[in-house]
Design a protein around this motif. Structure first.
Motif, PDB file in Angstrom:
ATOM      1  N   ASP A   1      81.555  23.270  -9.440  1.00 23.82           N
ATOM      2  CA  ASP A   1      82.237  23.237  -8.289  1.00 23.82           C
ATOM      3  C   ASP A   1      83.846  23.447  -8.432  1.00 23.82           C
ATOM      4  O   ASP A   1      84.561  24.120  -7.541  1.00 23.82           O
ATOM      5  CB  ASP A   1      82.059  21.545  -7.387  1.00 23.82           C
ATOM      6  CG  ASP A   1      80.691  21.514  -7.149  1.00 23.82           C
ATOM      7  OD1 ASP A   1      79.812  22.389  -6.716  1.00 23.82           O
ATOM      8  OD2 ASP A   1      80.222  20.348  -7.135  1.00 23.82           O
ATOM      9  N   GLU A   2      84.223  23.030  -9.618  1.00 27.29           N
ATOM     10  CA  GLU A   2      85.573  22.994 -10.043  1.00 27.29           C
ATOM     11  C   GLU A   2      86.115  24.002 -10.873  1.00 27.29           C
ATOM     12  O   GLU A   2      87.179  24.652 -10.911  1.00 27.29           O
ATOM     13  CB  GLU A   2      86.184  21.814 -10.440  1.00 27.29           C
ATOM     14  CG  GLU A   2      85.831  20.520  -9.283  1.00 27.29           C
ATOM     15  CD  GLU A   2      86.690  20.567  -8.375  1.00 27.29           C
ATOM     16  OE1 GLU A   2      87.724  21.237  -8.336  1.00 27.29           O
ATOM     17  OE2 GLU A   2      86.445  19.872  -7.350  1.00 27.29           O
ATOM     18  N   ALA A   3      84.949  24.960 -11.531  1.00 29.04           N
ATOM     19  CA  ALA A   3      85.330  26.043 -12.338  1.00 29.04           C
ATOM     20  C   ALA A   3      84.125  26.807 -12.478  1.00 29.04           C
ATOM     21  O   ALA A   3      82.958  26.351 -12.081  1.00 29.04           O
ATOM     22  CB  ALA A   3      85.709  25.338 -13.694  1.00 29.04           C
TER      23      ALA A   3
ATOM     24  N   HIS B   1      89.530  21.896 -16.723  1.00 30.22           N
ATOM     25  CA  HIS B   1      89.829  21.113 -15.695  1.00 30.22           C
ATOM     26  C   HIS B   1      89.690  19.461 -15.881  1.00 30.22           C
ATOM     27  O   HIS B   1      90.369  18.570 -15.504  1.00 30.22           O
ATOM     28  CB  HIS B   1      88.640  21.618 -14.560  1.00 30.22           C
ATOM     29  CG  HIS B   1      88.476  20.574 -13.492  1.00 30.22           C
ATOM     30  ND1 HIS B   1      89.486  20.664 -12.433  1.00 30.22           N
ATOM     31  CD2 HIS B   1      87.604  19.787 -13.259  1.00 30.22           C
ATOM     32  CE1 HIS B   1      89.205  19.758 -11.541  1.00 30.22           C
ATOM     33  NE2 HIS B   1      87.964  19.277 -11.930  1.00 30.22           N
ATOM     34  N   GLU B   2      88.523  19.213 -16.677  1.00 32.09           N
ATOM     35  CA  GLU B   2      88.247  17.986 -17.112  1.00 32.09           C
ATOM     36  C   GLU B   2      89.331  17.430 -18.098  1.00 32.09           C
ATOM     37  O   GLU B   2      89.704  16.061 -17.973  1.00 32.09           O
ATOM     38  CB  GLU B   2      87.042  17.729 -17.741  1.00 32.09           C
ATOM     39  CG  GLU B   2      85.647  17.959 -16.871  1.00 32.09           C
ATOM     40  CD  GLU B   2      85.466  17.122 -15.817  1.00 32.09           C
ATOM     41  OE1 GLU B   2      86.139  15.944 -15.946  1.00 32.09           O
ATOM     42  OE2 GLU B   2      84.877  17.572 -14.816  1.00 32.09           O
TER      43      GLU B   2
END
Length: 432
Positions: A384-386, A395-396
């Motif tokens: 979802d984020e990458a 991201h994490e």
């Protein structure tokens, strides 16, 4: 005793038996119609089964169907229990109530519920086609009462703050298919490759070209101002059939060269009598290049595949909302989301992008997409984020990690093993 077994006794006993049979009909109908696959019913209806066609019609409104069946079932069960109580009270006095309760519980449980439901669940489509005409009549007869009950139920739920959407479905068709495939794969009935192909096709409408495009940093381009022999050599050495052509700066794409068009032009020059460098001296890349085809990065894969087929082209350049080049996408990229990696004799990376070490860890390229990694390993890392695994780590971690750093999230251990500038190019992953 002779007066007990009079005509009233036999009429009441017969009525109780008939009511239990009707209860069995309602119970089996409810199970069959709710368990039947609408897809299988549609196949039967297309083959001429009128019962299957009626079953499809009455299951369009499940709330009305279930309401009618439950109303009918409760009516016959309550009526049969009342008749049995009256009959047994007449015969056994006050003890008749307990005896009637025991007998009707046994009859309704065995013959009115378990038996018909077990039979119906064993072949729901066949049973649905058989009982559909009768249930259609019941639904029509009970329609006014069921309608009033629905209004009353909605008012009660609304008073409790619960909103009911009559047009909503518990599961969308796409989600139901995906869930069935996942369940079939977990039970060993569906091969992983078959599951991935069907799910990949279903996901095309929900994914954008940005998620699978080749980033601009990895695009091989041709400088239109280079000498003809340099351009020719670059096209020969490239594993790609189509190459973008730019002038002055890579952002300024002026066309796309196809290797076949280049070969045809060179052949025409040589056939015209020119030899060697003389043939190349009159060659201009802009005369051969096709106009570039630009698409926005938010285009869905499903729409883009249709555009490729409609325009009879396989190559598009992706731009953002400001018109800046983001990457490129081909028809092959979209097809690979369905059938998996497509390689040929010119692909430089024909080997598996995921390599497993002896200690059970996985070595991957940071630019590998999370979706491809999940498909290759059957994992469920979120995307979802990458889009890429390196993007997920960044991201994490909320930072650009250095070589040797280790992170643990989503049930996996990520170790950075290679970095080029600000790009994470190599990762070692293992499940925790």
């Amino acid at each position: 005793m002779a007066s007990v077994f009079d005509s009233a006794f036999w009429i009441t006993s017969t009525a109780i038996i008939l009511l239990v049979a009707v209860s069995a009909f309602f119970s089996g109908s409810e199970t069959a119609l709710t368990a039947a696959s609408r897809a299988k019913l549609r196949v039967q209806a297309d083959k001429g089964s009128r019962g299957a066609e009626r079953a499809l019609g009455i299951t369009d409104d499940n709330e009305r169907l279930i309401g009618s069946v439950l109303l009918g079932n409760n009516l016959v069960n309550i009526l049969s229990a009342s008749l049995a109580t009256a009959l047994f009270t007449r015969i056994f006095g006050d003890n008749g109530v307990a005896l009637a309760t025991l007998m009707m519980t046994f009859l309704v449980l065995i013959f009115g519920e378990v038996l018909p439901k077990t039979y119906a669940i064993s072949n729901p489509e066949r049973v649905s086609a058989l009982i559909a005409p009768g249930i259609a009549v019941v639904v029509r007869v009970f329609a006014p009462v069921v309608g009033a009950v629905r209004i009353l139920v909605r008012l009660l739920l609304r008073s409790l703050g619960v909103r009911v959407d009559p047009d909503s479905h518990i599961l969308a068709v796409r989600e139901e298919i995906a869930g069935t495939l996942q369940l079939g794969h977990s039970e060993g009935l569906v091969e992983k490759e078959d599951r991935d192909r069907i799910l990949g096709a279903l996901d095309l409408a929900d994914r954008t070209v940005e998620e699978i495009m080749l980033h601009r940093s990895g695009i091989e381009m041709i400088d239109a101002d280079e000498p003809a022999d340099t351009i020719l050599q670059q096209c020969i050495d490239s594993p790609h059939t189509r190459l973008p052509v730019y002038r002055n700066e890579p952002e300024n794409i002026i066309g796309v060269i196809h290797a076949k068009d280049l070969l045809r032009t060179i052949y025409q020059q040589v056939s015209a009598g020119a030899e060697g460098h003389e043939a190349l001296r009159h060659f201009r890349i802009t005369d051969v290049a096709m106009p570039p085809y630009f698409i926005p990065e938010t285009t869905t894969l499903d729409d883009q595949m249709r555009q490729f087929l409609r325009m009879r082209t396989h190559f598009a350049l992706v731009v953002d909302e400001y018109g800046s080049l983001r990457g490129l996408i081909t028809l092959e990229d979209i097809l690979e989301e369905i059938v998996g990696e497509i390689t040929d004799e010119f692909d430089p990376d024909a080997d598996s992008p995921v390599k497993r070490t002896e200690d059970g860890q996985f070595l991957i390229d940071g630019a590998m997409t999370i979706r491809d990694l999940n498909r290759a390993t059957d994992w469920n890392l979120p995307d979802d984020e990458a889009n890429t695994v390196a993007g997920l780590v960044i991201h994490e971690a909320q930072m650009i990690p250095t070589v040797g750093q280790v992170f643990s999230f989503h049930g996996f251990r990520f170790e950075v093993i290679a970095r080029d500038g600000n790009r994470v190019t190599g990762l070692k992953i293992r499940p925790l």
